[in-house]
Scaffold this motif. Structure first.
Motif, short mmCIF file in Angstrom:
data_model
loop_
_atom_site.label_atom_id
_atom_site.label_comp_id
_atom_site.label_asym_id
_atom_site.label_seq_id
_atom_site.Cartn_x
_atom_site.Cartn_y
_atom_site.Cartn_z
N SER A 1 0.85 -1.19 0.00
CA SER A 1 0.00 0.00 0.00
C SER A 1 0.89 1.24 0.00
O SER A 1 2.11 1.16 0.23
CB SER A 1 -0.90 0.01 1.23
N GLU B 1 0.93 3.56 2.21
CA GLU B 1 1.45 3.72 3.57
C GLU B 1 2.63 2.79 3.83
O GLU B 1 3.62 3.17 4.46
CB GLU B 1 0.35 3.47 4.60
N GLU B 2 2.53 1.55 3.34
CA GLU B 2 3.62 0.60 3.52
C GLU B 2 4.86 1.03 2.73
O GLU B 2 5.99 0.87 3.19
CB GLU B 2 3.18 -0.81 3.08
#
Length: 69
Positions: free
Chosen positions: A4, A6-7
């Motif tokens: 993602s 965010e990751e």
């Protein structure tokens, strides 16, 4: 299947797409850039693949005689 956003920020420590690409190249993480210019990393590139053992290992290491010669 893919990390993602965010990751990806957590992995690279960067929020800007260009800086993420620089960080991924420096780390040697395989990725591609999508149509939005965002780097895309397959989850398997980070998690790794399971160890191959037994008969599967023999099949994985097989080479044709032309190459092995």
């Amino acid at each position: 299947m893919f990390l993602s956003i965010e990751e990806l920020v957590q992995l690279t420590g960067r929020k800007m797409k260009a800086k993420q690409i620089i960080a991924l190249r420096a780390m040697g993480v395989p990725f591609f850039v999508n149509a939005f210019g965002q780097p895309v990393v397959a989850r398997v590139a980070i998690e790794g693949r399971p160890q191959v053992s037994g008969e599967r290992a023999a099949r994985a290491s097989w080479q044709p005689r032309v190459v092995a010669g």
